[in-house]
Design a protein around this motif. Structure first.
Motif, mmCIF file in Angstrom:
data_model
loop_
_atom_site.group_PDB
_atom_site.id
_atom_site.type_symbol
_atom_site.label_atom_id
_atom_site.label_comp_id
_atom_site.label_asym_id
_atom_site.label_seq_id
_atom_site.Cartn_x
_atom_site.Cartn_y
_atom_site.Cartn_z
ATOM 1 N N UNK A 881 -12.561 -64.119 -95.825
ATOM 2 C CA UNK A 881 -12.495 -65.232 -94.908
ATOM 3 C C UNK A 881 -12.670 -64.818 -93.625
ATOM 4 N N UNK A 882 -12.426 -63.548 -93.004
ATOM 5 C CA UNK A 882 -12.475 -63.251 -91.902
ATOM 6 C C UNK A 882 -13.961 -62.822 -91.548
ATOM 7 N N UNK A 883 -14.308 -63.094 -90.187
ATOM 8 C CA UNK A 883 -15.524 -62.835 -89.887
ATOM 9 C C UNK A 883 -16.075 -61.369 -89.789
ATOM 10 N N UNK A 884 -15.120 -60.624 -89.805
ATOM 11 C CA UNK A 884 -15.442 -58.983 -89.728
ATOM 12 C C UNK A 884 -15.218 -58.452 -91.290
ATOM 13 N N UNK A 885 -15.258 -59.318 -92.300
ATOM 14 C CA UNK A 885 -15.137 -58.955 -93.723
ATOM 15 C C UNK A 885 -16.309 -57.985 -94.176
ATOM 16 N N UNK A 886 -17.704 -58.358 -93.813
ATOM 17 C CA UNK A 886 -18.484 -57.300 -94.167
ATOM 18 C C UNK A 886 -18.286 -55.892 -94.064
#
Length: 960
Positions: A881-886
């Motif tokens: 869910x976090x934007x930095x998950x990639x």
């Protein structure tokens, strides 16, 4: 209230208001020595049959000894509770602690006999069930773990009360008596039974307000004008089908009618039952009106009067008194300072509000607190529902003002199974009970869309509720976890609501775009990408496209299995032969009808009649209203309705254009099953609404298989509980030491890498030899902890020489070792640094949070949140869910890390906090997620007595 011989003071916290099965209310409180006369009066009104069932023999009256016994309690071993309405008893329950021999006993005996008596006139209202919940909670508080009850076999109603409660029980039959024994520990079934009863009761209490058979407007002026006279006219003008009465104490005695409505000087003078009273008198006159209504048996009140909590401390006390007064008579309140309620159902047609005209009938339920926001919503929905998108309108509307009693939670209970409502729109200035709201929202969202604008206001004025300490962004994330479609503005609220009310949910994020404007198609494409959708390249039909071209293109796009939704863009054609609006609308509707399982949206640019034509086929086209006398061509003909905000004077102005009571609706209802195509004036608004529908559809699919909370064989819950108990014995509220933290987390299979103190360079070298090289040297002073960017960490120290050099550098840069508090720790495998936190919020409950360590979470707030207990599916979604998950999944060629191990860690932390509510805060930072495994390098745990769990206790209304 009790004598000096009694061992405990009067337990005021046992007092509670409850909603009964039929929607009425009652007050539950302990019985005291002052209740002797009430008890005798109550018993005299009980039938001989009910007395026989209670005492197993004819028992026509209570003796003085009986009255003394049933009113004198120590509130520990002997407890009695009464349900009251208007101050008089309608039911009683008592328990007496007993020992193994069945004789009266004191603690540590943990069993008690329980017995009920309910007035015959109130049997069947769920009074006994509510009393059982409350007496069970009292017994658990006093150390009683089991109830026993003896019931005559013919007393089937009381047997059913016990057997339906959901507790684990044993049943036996001896000497002609049924003996029931049941544990008082809440079970999944008992909680499910309790919440199902809560839903039915609260839904019926709201229904009594929204579907009244008779209405009295109190405060109707003798002359035209004024709030009361205006509301009376609004009810009449809507075509209300029930009985209507006008009330004003100042009416002349010979006045029989006002505007054709029977006139009365008092509610008491009305010679028939009154279901709903709309109160529009000054605040200092309201108490007398409440008393009149209560004595007449009125079921509910809509209080329009201002001067309550919105006006300051004195008003807050006035509001508390109003609620207590109304509840004493079993009445519920919408308001005070309310804008009113509307029900457009054909057999009701109630407009008990300050809106001068009835909105269109439809299938959208709307709730607001503020009257100004409410009328803005009604106006926007009218413009969009009638002009842009056809006949979509309102099923019911509640603008609750100060929501001193009836809140958004209550109305949500009503809408959950209301067959007339398909979509719920709510503007919530605050959420007074986040734990309950998320529970109700999750259940409602599984059945129908729930769209919410969440304000940042405080808890409802005057309520005795715990305020949440969570930031708004966290509350918003928890609402999304519960299936709520969270939007930011009223415009977005209506945009999403119209799409969800008119079109099927998309099966996925794949979007086809077609239209006669290349630039508008590209803009739509870009917005789809920004919202996380997967658009195909736009299909440009050119500006010369005909209606038939649109039809063919839309039919192909809908038939294409690689598309889940279609956005049609249209601009006015220039030159000869542009398709007429009606032709284009019919072309789009006929193509969409052929594939009804996929949503279609239209982005239009000032196309005049296209929006109206899209809304209905020829048979359901809206009728053009006649121009008002004096109106000029080109003048702004958009309807407006202005009104007060909360606390302003009651001066509604303008009109909400729609069909009056005596005129046919402007837009006939389309055939059953018809999907109206919503149209939007801007690409970003259409795509935002579509993106919300996509996310909601995904949530619905996942909610159908909610996942499970895994069991782990290496978790030792009992040893952890003993350790927590020993630690808390030292004092309330403490952050435990590093060693104790490692021990507690270890009981849940969460190893923490050892960090040895290094007060000197020699101690650092000794620690490194004990741990084995390579090691890390860290400063743990508060200003340097978890701040690698400040230089307080040295990594990959391969030998003693490097370690001593690093130690000297740290002390030279930051000061003496006593200030730095350096530690030595073995190196963990390289990976991605993350942070895991759990906290117990007094209002929302336990929350698990996850993000990347460092700037991502601290500066950008890139954290994801879930309510505890977290399931395996929720742990998977939390990580992603976090934007930095990639960064966790091989971004730009990096090695993906072990996210399954990370998810297991999250689940173990969730289990720890859920199993032991005394663990009020956990922080694991950093947690290094490597390609294989995770390493917890730092951990802190705070223990404290847990906050009370109001969601596990008996049903109650908000306290005053």
């Amino acid at each position: 209230m009790q004598t000096s011989a009694d061992r405990h003071e009067y337990p005021a916290h046992w007092e509670a208001d409850v909603v009964l099965r039929d929607g009425g209310t009652a007050r539950i409180r302990p019985i005291t020595v002052d209740d002797a006369d009430r008890l005798v009066s109550f018993y005299e009104q009980v039938s001989d049959e009910s007395k026989y069932y209670r005492f197993f023999a004819p028992y026509p009256r209570l003796s003085a000894k009986d009255v003394h016994r049933f009113t004198h309690h120590d509130f520990v071993d002997r407890v009695g509770l009464a349900a009251t309405i208007g101050g008089e008893f309608i039911a009683t329950v008592r328990y007496d602690r007993i020992g193994a021999d069945g004789m009266p006993a004191s603690g540590p005996a943990d069993e008690a006999e329980v017995a009920f008596l309910v007035q015959d006139a109130h049997q069947g209202r769920g009074v006994a069930s509510a009393l059982l919940e409350h007496i069970a909670a009292v017994a658990r508080e006093r150390g009683i773990r089991r109830f026993a009850a003896e019931v005559l076999p013919a007393n089937s109603k009381m047997i059913k009360v016990f057997t339906d409660a959901g507790y684990t029980q044993k049943r036996s039959f001896e000497d002609g008596v049924v003996r029931l024994e049941f544990d008082l520990e809440p079970t999944d079934r008992s909680l499910a039974v309790q919440r199902a009863r809560e839903q039915r009761a609260e839904a019926r209490s709201v229904r009594r307000l929204l579907v009244p058979g008779s209405v009295a407007v109190v405060g109707v002026g003798r002359a035209p004008g004024g709030v009361g006279r205006g509301v009376l006219g609004n009810i009449r003008g809507a075509g209300y089908g029930g009985r209507l009465h006008a009330v004003n104490a100042a009416f002349p005695e010979d006045l029989k009618e006002v505007d054709g409505v029977p006139a009365h000087r008092s509610v008491r003078d009305i010679e028939e039952p009154v279901d709903l009273a709309v109160v529009a008198v000054p605040a200092d006159h309201v108490p007398a009106v409440v008393a009149e209504c209560g004595e007449h048996g009125v079921q509910g009140l809509v209080v329009l009067s201002a001067g309550y909590a919105e006006s300051g401390p004195e008003g807050r006390e006035r509001q508390r008194a109003l609620v207590r007064h109304a509840r004493a008579y079993g009445m519920r309140i919408i308001g005070p300072n309310a804008f009113g309620i509307i029900n457009t159902a054909a057999d009701v047609r109630l407009n008990a509000s300050l809106a001068p005209e009835m909105p269109r009938a439809g299938r959208i339920g709307m709730f607001t607190q503020s009257g100004a926001i409410g009328i803005a919503l009604l106006s926007r929905l009218h413009r969009r529902g009638g002009g842009v998108t056809g006949v979509t309108g309102v099923s019911t509307f509640v603008s609750a003002g100060n929501r001193a009693d009836v809140s958004g939670n209550d109305v949500l209970q009503y809408w959950y199974d209301d067959p007339e409502t398909d979509v719920v729109l709510m503007y919530l200035e605050s959420i007074g009970n986040p734990r309950k709201f998320t529970r109700l929202a999750r259940r409602t969202a599984a059945a129908k869309p729930l769209v919410v604008v969440q304000g940042v206001g405080s808890a409802p004025q005057g309520h005795a509720v715990r305020a949440t300490r969570l930031p708004p962004a966290t509350v918003s994330a928890l609402l999304r976890q519960a299936g709520v479609i969270r939007v930011d503005t009223i415009t977005e609220l209506v945009d999403a609501g119209l799409l969800l009310a008119r079109q099927p949910l998309p099966a996925g994020p794949r979007v086809a775009i077609l239209g006669n404007s290349e630039s508008l198609g590209v803009l739509t494409y870009d917005r789809c990408l920004a919202e996380g959708l997967r658009p195909s390249l736009p299909m440009d039909l050119t500006t010369g496209a005909t209606a038939q071209d649109f039809h063919r293109a839309l039919a192909r796009a809908l038939a294409d299995g690689t598309n889940d939704a279609v956005v049609v863009t249209a601009i006015p054609a220039i030159g000869e032969g542009p398709p007429r609006d009606a032709e284009l609308a019919q072309a789009l509707r006929s193509a969409a009808a052929a594939v009804p399982g996929k949503p279609v949206l239209v982005v239009h640019v000032e196309l005049g009649g296209l929006a109206e034509a899209l809304s209905a086929a020829a048979s359901t086209a809206p009728q053009v209203a006649a121009k008002a006398p004096g109106a000029e061509d080109g003048a702004d003909s958009q309807p407006r309705l202005a009104s007060r905000a909360r606390g302003d004077a009651h001066r509604p102005t303008g009109r909400l254009p729609t069909a009056g009571a005596d005129t046919p609706p402007a837009v006939p209802v389309p055939p059953e099953g018809t999907h109206l195509i919503p149209a939007y004036p801007a690409a970003e608004r259409a795509v935002r609404a579509l993106a919300e529908a996509v996310r909601y559809g995904q949530w619905r699919r996942e909610a159908a298989e909610p996942g499970k909370v895994p069991e782990y064989d290496d978790i030792d819950e009992k040893r952890a509980a003993r350790l927590i108990g020993e630690l808390l014995a030292r004092g309330e509220g403490l952050t435990i030491s590093d060693g104790e933290t490692c021990e507690l987390l270890g009981e849940y299979g969460i190893p923490v890498r050892r960090a040895l103190p290094a007060p000197t360079a020699e101690a650092a070298a000794d620690a490194a030899r004990a741990l084995g090289y390579p090691v890390a040297l860290k400063a743990t002073a508060p200003q340097l902890r978890h701040r690698a960017d400040l230089g307080g960490v040295r990594l990959d120290l391969a030998d003693e020489e490097q370690l001593r050099r690093a130690y000297a550098e740290l002390t030279e840069l930051f000061g003496r070792p006593q200030e730095l508090r350096p530690v030595v720790q073995s190196m963990a495998p390289r990976g991605v640094d993350t942070v895991v936190r759990a906290v117990i919020d007094p209002a929302a409950g336990a929350v698990l949070s996850f993000g990347l360590a460092g700037a991502a979470s601290q500066l950008l707030g890139d954290m994801a949140h879930r309510l505890v207990p977290v399931t395996d599916r929720e742990a998977t979604s939390l990580v992603r869910s976090i934007r930095t998950a990639p960064l966790l999944f091989g971004w730009r060629g990096s090695t993906p890390v072990d996210t399954p191990a990370l998810e297991e860690l999250l689940l173990r932390v969730s289990r720890l906090v859920d199993d032991h509510p005394e663990v009020v805060a956990v922080t694991l930072e950093p947690v290094v997620v490597a390609p294989h495994g995770v390493s917890v390098l730092g951990a802190t745990v705070r223990l404290a007595p847990p906050p009370a769990r109001d969601d596990l206790g008996p049903r109650t209304m908000p306290a005053y």
